[in-house]
Design an enzyme around this catalytic site. Sequence first.
Site, mmCIF file in Angstrom:
data_model
loop_
_atom_site.group_PDB
_atom_site.id
_atom_site.type_symbol
_atom_site.label_atom_id
_atom_site.label_comp_id
_atom_site.label_asym_id
_atom_site.label_seq_id
_atom_site.Cartn_x
_atom_site.Cartn_y
_atom_site.Cartn_z
ATOM 1 N N VAL A 11 55.322 30.296 66.203
ATOM 2 C CA VAL A 11 56.457 31.281 65.801
ATOM 3 C C VAL A 11 55.807 32.618 66.151
ATOM 4 O O VAL A 11 56.560 33.507 66.740
ATOM 5 C CB VAL A 11 56.552 31.093 64.296
ATOM 6 N N GLU A 151 62.858 32.165 60.912
ATOM 7 C CA GLU A 151 62.689 31.397 62.238
ATOM 8 C C GLU A 151 63.265 30.000 62.375
ATOM 9 O O GLU A 151 63.077 29.158 61.624
ATOM 10 C CB GLU A 151 61.315 31.513 62.792
ATOM 11 N N LEU A 250 70.697 12.383 65.656
ATOM 12 C CA LEU A 250 71.192 11.041 65.386
ATOM 13 C C LEU A 250 70.429 10.050 66.338
ATOM 14 O O LEU A 250 70.769 8.925 66.361
ATOM 15 C CB LEU A 250 72.790 10.752 65.531
ATOM 16 N N ALA A 252 67.803 7.422 66.057
ATOM 17 C CA ALA A 252 67.357 6.606 65.085
ATOM 18 C C ALA A 252 65.774 6.204 65.616
ATOM 19 O O ALA A 252 65.653 6.237 67.007
ATOM 20 C CB ALA A 252 67.728 5.131 64.911
ATOM 21 N N GLY A 253 64.575 5.894 64.814
ATOM 22 C CA GLY A 253 63.275 5.730 65.388
ATOM 23 C C GLY A 253 62.326 5.780 64.276
ATOM 24 O O GLY A 253 62.650 5.240 63.206
ATOM 25 N N GLY A 257 58.503 13.910 61.971
ATOM 26 C CA GLY A 257 56.986 14.420 61.721
ATOM 27 C C GLY A 257 56.988 15.948 62.057
ATOM 28 O O GLY A 257 58.031 16.401 62.043
ATOM 29 N N CYS A 260 56.636 20.969 60.132
ATOM 30 C CA CYS A 260 57.813 21.495 59.607
ATOM 31 C C CYS A 260 58.716 20.685 58.520
ATOM 32 O O CYS A 260 58.781 20.913 57.300
ATOM 33 C CB CYS A 260 58.657 22.350 60.158
ATOM 34 N N LYS A 263 56.904 19.313 55.442
ATOM 35 C CA LYS A 263 56.401 20.149 54.743
ATOM 36 C C LYS A 263 57.432 20.775 54.040
ATOM 37 O O LYS A 263 57.427 21.057 52.789
ATOM 38 C CB LYS A 263 55.592 21.162 55.575
ATOM 39 N N ARG A 327 50.459 17.381 64.816
ATOM 40 C CA ARG A 327 50.543 17.468 63.237
ATOM 41 C C ARG A 327 51.567 16.581 62.813
ATOM 42 O O ARG A 327 52.727 16.557 63.217
ATOM 43 C CB ARG A 327 50.988 19.207 62.742
#
Length: 416
Positions: A11, A151, A250, A252-253, A257, A260, A263, A327
């Site tokens: 950022v 942001e 939309l 799917a999977g 992760g 952001c 968290k 991450r």
Amino acid sequence: MDVCVIGAGYVGLTTAVILSDLGHNVCCVDINETRIKELSESRVPFHESGLSALMNRNVEVGRLSFSTNTEKKIDENDVIFIAVGTPPEKSGRPNLEAFDGVVQSLAGSIRSYKMILIKSTVPPGTNKNLEAALLQHGVDPDKFDVVSNPEFLREGTAVEDALHPNKIVVGTTSTGVVDSIHTLYKGIHAPYIVTTPEGAEMIKYASNAFLATKISFINEMSRICDAYNVDIEDIARGLGTDPRIGPHFLNAGLGYGGSCFPKDLKALEYSALQRNVVPTMLHAAKAVNDSQIDFYIKKLERKLGELKEKQVTVWGLAFKPDTDDIRLSPAHAFIERLQEKRCIVHSYDPMAVPSDADGMRFSDRYEALQGSDALVIATDWKEFQESNWPKVRERLKGNVIFDGRNCLDPETIRSH
Ligand code: NAD
Ligand code: UGA
């Protein structure tokens, strides 16, 4: 304007580069000396499309520089952005250690007027707390304004998103700063949403929570669809044409992760509980995501039988395509679960930074397939869609291709 951006991550660095490109004089500071050294040598420490070229162009014309001396740069500039990380604690509460470090630097360095904009994602009340902390340190109230300016960029498309945002959110109690913010972002065309600091802080959390919920919704639908032998892709297309729903988020999977969504959902949940509000929807979105990997592991077991001593190749390690960021990558969570089941994992990613959770990592995606019982697509990199399927067929021992991102065309693959 003379701008100091504190924090040279996804950022902070993107903000610094964009603002310098808009014509401002910008210095981006970070406590990480290695990072600042790399930037000073024209190297961006992470992959972000277009960022390096734009950065170097602005460094060359003298509008962008880097430093580790936060206090000095605060003193020299009138607009200060805070863009440091706010990772989660175990309880879900954001860890504001880095943010508090910046508060200390600010408290000791404000001698002339500063407009302080918080870009980091912070819990409701943080802007007010910053103001109170500066006053407590004896800073003259006429010498600063604190503005929430969250942001909304995505990794992988950070430059594009920052140059063409769908909104600029400004949270302030001082109407006077809005004109300065218009000057700051002159050249960026987006509607302004002006609200209170808490309103702006909450818009940020609500946006991420809504997007994460949309993903968990489609993932839950995919489980129901599986049970009825319905293709979730058809459902997503059917939903997406309704403008009240929209086609985005939309897919799917394996679930969401990254640094952001997980968290920020936890942080919003924490904030809600702090005021005795039970966030039922947030719990549900999180619960679906948390069990999505297991759902897929079970699917794989139904196909391959016991996973012990089977060999599985995982293509994709980054938490999403077009980034090297790993991450909280669902791919890693998936690999960990496979390894818990004593499965042998081969992996490949075109860009992700190496980590212990990679299994045996290969630099050639076809070599990674040699002798494997199945191929799992864990990140929807475009290059995977354009694979040489006869070559895949040749290397793979089994004939199971498990598309954890619904990004392949099953008919094309079956035809090989
Ligand atoms: P990051 O981890 O990539 O970068 C944070 C940087 O801040 C690091 O380089 C770190 O060294 C530096 N830093 C820490 N303490 C410092 C200090 N006292 N002084 C100067 N620098 C310091 O983080 P990020 O992904 O850029 O995220 C920053 C914030 O923006 C977070 O709150 C995040 O939730 C939010 N956000 C991130 C994204 C994204 O896509 N990554 C998008 C929108 C909002
Ligand atoms: C997300 C938001 O999209 C940004 O607006 C926000 O600024 C940022 O978080 C933040 O606050 O940091 P980002 O985490 O970079 O951006 O990536 P996304 O594109 O949102 O993807 C997040 C995760 O959701 C990835 O793991 C991705 O694979 C997954 N996803 C996304 C799905 O599973 N399905 C989808 O349809 C879309």
